[in-house]
Scaffold this motif. Structure first.
Motif, PDB file in Angstrom:
ATOM      1  N   GLU A  29      -2.013  32.206   3.467  1.00 43.87           N
ATOM      2  CA  GLU A  29      -1.367  31.932   2.348  1.00 43.87           C
ATOM      3  C   GLU A  29      -2.056  30.665   1.471  1.00 43.87           C
ATOM      4  O   GLU A  29      -1.905  30.487   0.301  1.00 43.87           O
ATOM      5  CB  GLU A  29       0.316  31.875   2.181  1.00 43.87           C
ATOM      6  CG  GLU A  29       1.257  33.069   2.643  1.00 43.87           C
ATOM      7  CD  GLU A  29       0.503  34.338   2.120  1.00 43.87           C
ATOM      8  OE1 GLU A  29       0.249  34.105   0.845  1.00 43.87           O
ATOM      9  OE2 GLU A  29       0.266  35.570   2.595  1.00 43.87           O
ATOM     10  N   ASN A  30      -2.694  29.954   2.292  1.00 47.66           N
ATOM     11  CA  ASN A  30      -3.253  28.719   1.611  1.00 47.66           C
ATOM     12  C   ASN A  30      -2.287  27.818   0.944  1.00 47.66           C
ATOM     13  O   ASN A  30      -2.441  27.340  -0.228  1.00 47.66           O
ATOM     14  CB  ASN A  30      -4.463  29.113   0.801  1.00 47.66           C
ATOM     15  CG  ASN A  30      -5.611  29.338   1.642  1.00 47.66           C
ATOM     16  OD1 ASN A  30      -5.878  28.866   2.694  1.00 47.66           O
ATOM     17  ND2 ASN A  30      -6.487  30.358   0.994  1.00 47.66           N
ATOM     18  N   ASP A  31      -0.941  27.690   1.378  1.00 51.55           N
ATOM     19  CA  ASP A  31       0.079  27.065   0.748  1.00 51.55           C
ATOM     20  C   ASP A  31       0.944  25.840   1.420  1.00 51.55           C
ATOM     21  O   ASP A  31       1.839  25.616   1.358  1.00 51.55           O
ATOM     22  CB  ASP A  31       1.132  27.994   0.096  1.00 51.55           C
ATOM     23  CG  ASP A  31       1.902  28.615   1.109  1.00 51.55           C
ATOM     24  OD1 ASP A  31       1.535  28.687   2.404  1.00 51.55           O
ATOM     25  OD2 ASP A  31       2.738  29.466   0.846  1.00 51.55           O
ATOM     26  N   THR A  32       0.238  25.669   2.639  1.00 52.35           N
ATOM     27  CA  THR A  32       0.873  24.612   3.719  1.00 52.35           C
ATOM     28  C   THR A  32      -0.095  23.523   4.168  1.00 52.35           C
ATOM     29  O   THR A  32      -1.497  24.016   4.496  1.00 52.35           O
ATOM     30  CB  THR A  32       1.101  25.603   5.149  1.00 52.35           C
ATOM     31  OG1 THR A  32       2.238  26.461   4.645  1.00 52.35           O
ATOM     32  CG2 THR A  32       2.000  24.443   5.965  1.00 52.35           C
ATOM     33  N   ALA A  33       0.196  22.460   4.027  1.00 54.85           N
ATOM     34  CA  ALA A  33      -0.574  21.441   4.401  1.00 54.85           C
ATOM     35  C   ALA A  33      -0.812  21.324   5.880  1.00 54.85           C
ATOM     36  O   ALA A  33       0.283  21.567   6.524  1.00 54.85           O
ATOM     37  CB  ALA A  33       0.028  19.968   3.735  1.00 54.85           C
ATOM     38  N   THR A  34      -1.898  21.385   6.432  1.00 58.74           N
ATOM     39  CA  THR A  34      -2.022  21.259   7.885  1.00 58.74           C
ATOM     40  C   THR A  34      -2.119  20.007   8.710  1.00 58.74           C
ATOM     41  O   THR A  34      -2.054  19.845   9.783  1.00 58.74           O
ATOM     42  CB  THR A  34      -3.231  22.111   8.211  1.00 58.74           C
ATOM     43  OG1 THR A  34      -4.608  21.610   7.532  1.00 58.74           O
ATOM     44  CG2 THR A  34      -2.988  23.745   7.868  1.00 58.74           C
ATOM     45  N   ASN A  35      -2.432  18.973   7.767  1.00 59.96           N
ATOM     46  CA  ASN A  35      -2.424  17.567   8.355  1.00 59.96           C
ATOM     47  C   ASN A  35      -2.005  16.657   7.555  1.00 59.96           C
ATOM     48  O   ASN A  35      -2.635  15.533   7.112  1.00 59.96           O
ATOM     49  CB  ASN A  35      -4.059  17.248   8.556  1.00 59.96           C
ATOM     50  CG  ASN A  35      -5.135  17.243   7.203  1.00 59.96           C
ATOM     51  OD1 ASN A  35      -4.401  17.937   6.322  1.00 59.96           O
ATOM     52  ND2 ASN A  35      -5.982  16.723   7.242  1.00 59.96           N
ATOM     53  N   PRO A  36      -0.847  16.696   7.244  1.00 61.73           N
ATOM     54  CA  PRO A  36       0.070  15.628   6.213  1.00 61.73           C
ATOM     55  C   PRO A  36       0.212  14.344   6.826  1.00 61.73           C
ATOM     56  O   PRO A  36       0.407  14.212   8.272  1.00 61.73           O
ATOM     57  CB  PRO A  36       1.600  16.529   6.063  1.00 61.73           C
ATOM     58  CG  PRO A  36       1.973  17.141   7.386  1.00 61.73           C
ATOM     59  CD  PRO A  36       0.393  17.815   7.817  1.00 61.73           C
ATOM     60  N   THR A  37       0.351  13.277   6.131  1.00 57.69           N
ATOM     61  CA  THR A  37       0.686  12.074   6.479  1.00 57.69           C
ATOM     62  C   THR A  37       1.864  11.488   6.040  1.00 57.69           C
ATOM     63  O   THR A  37       2.592  10.844   6.803  1.00 57.69           O
ATOM     64  CB  THR A  37      -0.465  10.900   5.981  1.00 57.69           C
ATOM     65  OG1 THR A  37      -0.102  11.045   4.351  1.00 57.69           O
ATOM     66  CG2 THR A  37      -1.847  11.373   6.469  1.00 57.69           C
ATOM     67  N   VAL A  38       2.551  12.196   5.219  1.00 58.69           N
ATOM     68  CA  VAL A  38       4.031  11.948   4.831  1.00 58.69           C
ATOM     69  C   VAL A  38       4.622  13.437   4.623  1.00 58.69           C
ATOM     70  O   VAL A  38       3.827  14.121   3.734  1.00 58.69           O
ATOM     71  CB  VAL A  38       4.249  10.970   3.747  1.00 58.69           C
ATOM     72  CG1 VAL A  38       3.391  11.395   2.510  1.00 58.69           C
ATOM     73  CG2 VAL A  38       5.531  10.751   3.368  1.00 58.69           C
ATOM     74  N   ILE A  39       5.792  13.452   4.712  1.00 51.69           N
ATOM     75  CA  ILE A  39       6.729  14.899   4.440  1.00 51.69           C
ATOM     76  C   ILE A  39       7.920  14.173   3.780  1.00 51.69           C
ATOM     77  O   ILE A  39       8.520  13.539   4.545  1.00 51.69           O
ATOM     78  CB  ILE A  39       6.897  15.688   5.317  1.00 51.69           C
ATOM     79  CG1 ILE A  39       5.494  16.078   6.066  1.00 51.69           C
ATOM     80  CG2 ILE A  39       7.989  16.911   5.099  1.00 51.69           C
ATOM     81  CD1 ILE A  39       5.777  17.202   7.385  1.00 51.69           C
ATOM     82  N   ILE A  40       8.235  14.766   2.493  1.00 53.24           N
ATOM     83  CA  ILE A  40       9.340  14.155   1.819  1.00 53.24           C
ATOM     84  C   ILE A  40      10.183  15.493   1.772  1.00 53.24           C
ATOM     85  O   ILE A  40       9.696  16.326   1.096  1.00 53.24           O
ATOM     86  CB  ILE A  40       9.096  13.431   0.432  1.00 53.24           C
ATOM     87  CG1 ILE A  40       8.232  12.439   0.635  1.00 53.24           C
ATOM     88  CG2 ILE A  40      10.239  13.115  -0.234  1.00 53.24           C
ATOM     89  CD1 ILE A  40       7.566  11.686  -0.512  1.00 53.24           C
ATOM     90  N   GLU A  41      11.462  15.475   1.960  1.00 50.37           N
ATOM     91  CA  GLU A  41      12.301  16.570   1.740  1.00 50.37           C
ATOM     92  C   GLU A  41      13.473  15.990   1.152  1.00 50.37           C
ATOM     93  O   GLU A  41      14.263  15.017   1.298  1.00 50.37           O
ATOM     94  CB  GLU A  41      12.647  17.101   3.063  1.00 50.37           C
ATOM     95  CG  GLU A  41      11.407  17.850   3.753  1.00 50.37           C
ATOM     96  CD  GLU A  41      11.826  18.908   4.746  1.00 50.37           C
ATOM     97  OE1 GLU A  41      11.690  20.140   4.534  1.00 50.37           O
ATOM     98  OE2 GLU A  41      11.771  18.751   5.982  1.00 50.37           O
TER      99      GLU A  41
END
Length: 97
Positions: A4-16
């Motif tokens: 879907e090309n809608d997911t980061a595959t190598n994030p450095t930060v995730i904020i939820e």
């Protein structure tokens, strides 16, 4: 791979944003899964029901440090993207029940 090309595959930060329905999963099982992401350096949870931010930071040795911010006057620095956020800005116009 993300078809879907809608997911980061190598994030450095995730904020939820924590909600009543996701709180336990986000702080438990999901956090454990996220810690397996090699590129992840910081995992930040913003509570939607009270003034509270939980910041998990990965240390050089691979261990994780947890810091909580509970005062509206608090601010915190997201090192991996060089951004400072204040709780007063995060919670601007938020009305708690």
């Amino acid at each position: 791979m993300d078809p879907e090309n809608d997911t980061a595959t190598n994030p450095t930060v995730i904020i939820e944003i924590l909600s009543a329905s996701t709180r336990n999963y986000d702080q438990g099982e999901k956090y454990n899964l996220y810690r397996e992401i090699d590129s992840l350096k910081e995992y930040i949870l913003i509570d939607s029901q009270v003034v509270k931010v939980i910041k998990h930071s990965k240390n050089e040795d691979g261990s994780w440090l947890l810091v909580e911010y509970k005062s509206i006057e608090d601010a915190f620095f997201i090192k991996s993207i060089a951004v400072e956020l204040s709780l007063v800005d995060l919670y601007e116009n938020v009305k708690f029940e």
